[in-house]
Design an enzyme around this catalytic site. Structure first.
Site, mmCIF file in Angstrom:
data_model
loop_
_atom_site.group_PDB
_atom_site.id
_atom_site.type_symbol
_atom_site.label_atom_id
_atom_site.label_comp_id
_atom_site.label_asym_id
_atom_site.label_seq_id
_atom_site.Cartn_x
_atom_site.Cartn_y
_atom_site.Cartn_z
ATOM 1 N N CYS A 152 2.378 -0.094 9.215
ATOM 2 C CA CYS A 152 1.399 1.497 9.107
ATOM 3 C C CYS A 152 1.235 1.904 10.918
ATOM 4 O O CYS A 152 2.092 2.737 11.468
ATOM 5 C CB CYS A 152 0.345 1.356 7.826
ATOM 6 S SG CYS A 152 0.119 2.452 7.281
ATOM 7 N N HIS A 185 3.696 -2.293 3.754
ATOM 8 C CA HIS A 185 2.982 -2.887 3.911
ATOM 9 C C HIS A 185 3.301 -4.457 3.370
ATOM 10 O O HIS A 185 3.182 -4.249 1.835
ATOM 11 C CB HIS A 185 1.459 -1.987 3.012
ATOM 12 C CG HIS A 185 0.172 -1.292 3.924
ATOM 13 N ND1 HIS A 185 -0.584 -1.524 4.627
ATOM 14 C CD2 HIS A 185 0.581 -0.232 3.365
ATOM 15 C CE1 HIS A 185 -0.829 0.228 4.877
ATOM 16 N NE2 HIS A 185 0.215 0.430 4.526
ATOM 17 N N GLU A 193 2.138 -6.959 3.563
ATOM 18 C CA GLU A 193 0.766 -7.584 2.988
ATOM 19 C C GLU A 193 0.497 -7.157 1.364
ATOM 20 O O GLU A 193 0.007 -7.986 1.150
ATOM 21 C CB GLU A 193 -0.297 -7.998 3.681
ATOM 22 C CG GLU A 193 -0.945 -6.215 3.276
ATOM 23 C CD GLU A 193 -0.448 -4.959 4.821
ATOM 24 O OE1 GLU A 193 0.171 -4.771 4.926
ATOM 25 O OE2 GLU A 193 -1.215 -3.933 4.323
#
Lengths: 563, 377
Positions: free
Chosen positions: B269, B353, B355
């Site tokens: 990001c 993202h 994650e």
């Protein structure tokens, strides 16, 4: 990969007669598919034995054959039309069976054609119980443990598995008589012995019992490049044990956290990839209400009733996209038909709640057993959209056209307390209204949860609606006085805020009128006088993130009108 | 209690107070994810912003103790259409309302969030304020005087005060005492790799993902120097996400420039934007950003498309990239840069993202790919 240019003519196999357990979904899917293929410049030959369908209308396909769906007639049409490909995955089981027969008889090959879409081997893997179980074990996706037992000594294995409770189902007995749920070894042997003696084949199936678990579905798409997406997920109001076609269903799921939502989404994508499906499929999962535990229940390797529902609920045309995937297009080469600016390769974001209620034919089959369980009895379904669960549910109830307009059912009010509990415990077509009746009689959410295993989130919503209806009745004096006024006064203010709240929750004017003791037209006139009118919002697949070119609308009592 | 949300263009939305009463202001943005509000509330990249969710029923599954992405609630304000007061989920420990109230976060419910989304889509994101105690005119006066988004260094606000170590195979938060006092104790298990993470506003799940692969992660404040980071002799560098305008983060870009060629680097990001800047490019502001769990990203090498979790308001300009850095991933909706990859060096970054938390975990393979690039210990 762009469209396979060798495919110029495609034969689509229709679904034949519409039977109990279907909701005309294959006609919907087939029609969409025919249009989708023609958009790509492909000539469409349709075979269907049922002329009472949309897809057999002359403008849907280039050539329509209304002939029996069997090998003999299909071969004659193939010989005459020489299609480059045959698309069998949009006609339900009938289409699949016919395609399998044609392929096995060498007819597809003989005329230089081929089957398009999901390979038959994938379909076989999804539909054969044993093959499916072993594939799931291979990829590490949990399926409920089960054992086939033919003699008493074999009960030792499930008994020592440590899995409780277990459900015992004798094979080949009428309506599953002689089965039961075992919570310990003693019960397992007792029910098991009885089951063996009652079964004509002296065989019982023992399986992990998932009663009370949540039933969650995902609609998944995959293309030949292995890009896979989920179109939407759905949560059943009725927990495990009721066929999803007989369940009240909401989209998207309401009680799943992101971790649970993503866990099941990831499993669904893993499954569609392992099966090698090219097109759409439906994955049914069972989720524990108290842990992260889940099981894969089954997969429909083709468009289904659920995919038709998901299409309408999200604005994502699953059959249209599946047909394009079948002729070689990738998801990122297909446009999003609603926005026209983005692509079919994304996951719809809903900014509303969708409720589906099954429509059972018990008004026609008056002596039929109205209990519902694992075999689907519904012949149709209604779907409603609104900004929240309550108004969507009430809209759906009215759309059933069974003479019920709200929270008061037909039979529940006459039931004794004991009968009412039974009507909540054993799923049946009146259960929703048995629950609202129970709330009227003062039962608690926890009691109804204990009886039905329905998630308290849904039950509290129903309780809230029952309480709001009681508020309408409690305010009948000021409401009916307001109905009799034609000029605005300061007394309108509390009326206005109550009426707005009630309409936002989805109550029909008719139900409000009944509670106030006036007629429906009077409530409507009052509403108009007070400026309480619905607005219309778009189903645009993207929660307003992008402009929509061809959306559809739903009504709601919210602020901004987009119509 | 009544509450109002006022946008800087004068648009007023009326609703009810959610969470704490009071007043707040920030850049108003929308997220289209249908689940994951707890992760969104605690994602440091939302610092300085008032977040509105397009999904209308929020709070259904409550707040639990596992799904925090940082120690604090990071949003300046929260806007929903309907907040559920009684959650239903086995992990729920609190309702959304009482959680926000405890954390003194000002929110508003009962807003037609679809109308708000349409306003932001057409006119672009803008500053706004929520208030339970002022008239719309008073709020407008306050908004006129309020500083613009990212006019202060939000990264210095959200970053860790001191370096701390997150041990391998650990999913829970490290001991608070270890963060604030002295050197942390040595972990009991030998890590497979040691990673230095430059924290501009990291989400815990990035650290959890690396930890789950056996890495020990040392988290450095965003102000750490190149030499401080290299003094720990890490096997690789992770550049975190974070709030704010990347154009104002010259000091972080300089730190990263010093690491290029010395260690494998992965950026997420804001980390993607920082790397883009370190390789000669610049960033520009998107009209209404990408925030949600359904953004399609194309891997230009394989042609495959992934559904990704996104939260960014700025994008890397592909034109300025030099010294071997190339665009490797693009957004299918608007064609903007979603990831970079170096032609020779073990350096890559993605704008979305991996994650997840919230959103799909389709891209979690990036962590494995990064760890595979690290030298064996």
């Amino acid at each position: 990969m762009p469209k396979d240019s060798s495919i110029k003519k495609v034969m689509v196999i229709g679904s034949g007669p519409i039977i109990i357990g279907q909701a005309a979904e294959f006609d919907y899917a087939g029609t969409q598919a025919c249009r989708s293929l023609r958009e790509e410049g492909v000539s469409v030959v349709l075979i269907n034995s049922n002329p009472a369908t949309i897809m057999t209308d002359t403008e849907i396909a280039d050539r329509v054959y209304i002939e029996p769906l069997n090998v003999e007639f299909a071969e004659r049409i193939i010989a005459r039309e020489r299609p480059d490909g045959i698309l069998p995955t949009l006609g339900g089981q009938t289409g699949l069976n016919l395609a399998t027969q044609l392929a096995e008889a060498g007819i597809v090959e003989k005329y230089g054609s081929r089957l398009l879409g999901t390979p038959l081997a994938s379909i076989q893997k999804a539909e054969d119980r044993l093959e499916f179980r072993s594939l799931m074990q291979e990829i590490g996706e949990p399926v409920p443990e089960s054992w086939i037992i033919e003699q008493e000594s074999q009960f030792a294995e499930p008994a020592k598995s440590g899995i409780w409770p277990l459900i015992v189902r004798p094979a080949y007995t009428l309506g599953g008589t002689g089965g039961g749920i075992a919570y310990n070894e003693e019960q397992l042997y007792e029910i098991g012995r009885r089951g063996l003696s009652l079964s004509m084949r002296h065989q019982v199936m023992v399986e992990r019992y998932l009663a009370g678990w949540k039933e969650i579905e995902y609609e998944v798409m995959r293309d030949a490049n292995d890009t896979a997406i989920t179109v939407c997920n759905m949560e059943n109001f009725d927990p495990m044990g009721v066929h999803t076609g007989d369940s009240i269903v909401v989209a998207p799921s309401q009680t799943l956290s992101d971790k649970e939502y993503q866990m099941l989404r990831t499993a669904s994508l893993k499954i569609i990839r392992a099966l090698g499906i090219e097109g759409g499929c439906n994955v049914q999962l069972s989720l524990s209400p108290t842990t992260f535990g889940y099981y894969v229940i089954e997969v429909n390797p083709r468009v289904s009733r659920s995919s038709a529902l998901a299409s309408k609920a999200t604005g994502y045309p699953i059959a249209r996209v599946a047909a394009k995937i079948a002729i070689g297009l990738h998801l990122d080469e297909i446009d999003n038909a609603v926005t026209r600016k983005t692509l079919a390769c994304f996951e719809p974001a809903l900014d509303y709640c969708v409720v589906k209620i099954p429509r059972w034919p018990f008004d026609k089959f008056t002596v039929a057993d109205r209990r519902i369980s694992t075999q689907m009895k519904a012949t149709g379904e209604v779907m409603a959209i609104d900004r929240a669960f309550e108004p969507a549910l009430l809209k759906a109830i009215r759309s059933l056209e069974v003479g019920i307009y709200g929270l008061v059912g037909k039979a529940s009010a006459q039931l004794s307390d004991v009968e009412l509990e039974e009507a909540i415990r054993v799923p049946n077509d009146e259960r929703l209204w048995a629950i609202t009746e129970a709330f009227r009689r003062g039962m608690m959410v926890e009691e109804i949860q204990a009886l039905s295993a329905i998630d308290p989130w849904f039950l509290r919503k129903l309780k809230g609606l029952v309480e709001l209806e009681a508020t309408i009745a409690a305010n009948k004096t000021i409401l009916s006085a307001a109905c009799n006024r034609t000029e605005a006064t300061s007394e309108d203010e509390p009326v206005c805020s109550l009426l707005r709240q009630v309409k936002k929750a989805g109550f029909a004017d008719r139900v409000i009128a009944m509670n106030v003791g006036v007629n429906e037209a009077q409530i409507r006139t009052l509403r108009k006088r007070l400026g309480i009118l619905p607005v219309y919002k778009m189903v645009d697949t993207c929660a307003a993130e992008f402009e929509a070119a061809t959306p559809y609308y739903y009504s709601c009592y919210d602020s901004e009108n987009e119509n | 209690m009544k509450a109002i949300l006022v946008l800087e263009d004068g648009t007023v939305f009326e609703g009810k107070s959610l969470g704490a009463p009071g007043r707040t202001y920030g850049e108003v943005v929308f997220n289209t994810g249908m689940t994951g509000y707890q992760e969104i509330l605690t994602d440091p990249s939302y610092a300085g912003q008032i977040v509105s969710l397009t999904y209308p029923l929020i709070g259904n599954y409550g707040i639990n103790i596992d799904d925090f992405e940082s120690r604090r609630v990071q949003v300046e304000g929260f806007v929903v259409r309907e907040a559920e007061s009684v959650p239903s989920n086995w992990r729920a420990k609190s309702s959304l309302h009482s959680f926000l109230k405890d954390r003194r976060i000002v929110g508003i419910e009962g807003v037609d969030t679809r109308a708000l989304t349409r306003a932001l889509r057409v006119r672009g994101v803008m500053m706004g304020a929520i208030s339970t105690e002022e008239s719309p005119e008073q709020v407008m006066q306050r908004l006129k005087k309020a500083p613009a988004y990212a006019s202060k260094d939000l990264n210095r606000v959200v970053t860790t005060e001191k370096p701390y170590v997150w041990p391998p195979y650990t999913s829970s938060l490290p001991d608070l005492a270890a963060v604030n006092n002295s050197e942390p104790e040595l972990p009991l298990i030998d890590p497979t790799h040691r990673i230095a993470l430059l924290d501009c506003g990291v989400k815990y799940n990035i650290i959890r993902s690396l930890s789950a692969l056996g890495c020990e992660v040392t988290v450095f404040p965003c102000t750490a120097s190149t030499s401080e980071i290299l003094s720990k002799d890490p096997d690789g560098i992770m550049l975190s996400p974070g709030p704010g305008d990347p154009a104002t983060l010259g000091y972080v870009v300089e730190t990263v420039k010093g690491l290029i060629g010395k260690k494998p680097i992965m950026g997420v990001c804001l980390g993607n934007q920082i790397l883009g800047c370190a390789f000669g490019s610049s960033t520009f502001k998107l009209k209404f950003g990408h925030r949600g769990s359904n953004h399609p990203v194309k891997d230009l090498a394989s042609g495959r498309v992934y559904i990704t979790s996104q939260n960014h308001g700025y994008a890397v300009d592909p034109d300025g990239l030099k010294d071997g850095m190339e665009v490797a991933y693009i957004n299918l909706n608007d064609g903007t840069v979603e990831g970079l990859r170096h032609r020779e060096l073990p350096i890559f970054s993605i704008q979305y993202h991996p994650e997840a938390s919230p959103g799909p975990s389709d891209s979690s393979y990036f962590f494995k790919e990064f760890v595979a690039k690290l030298p064996a210990r």
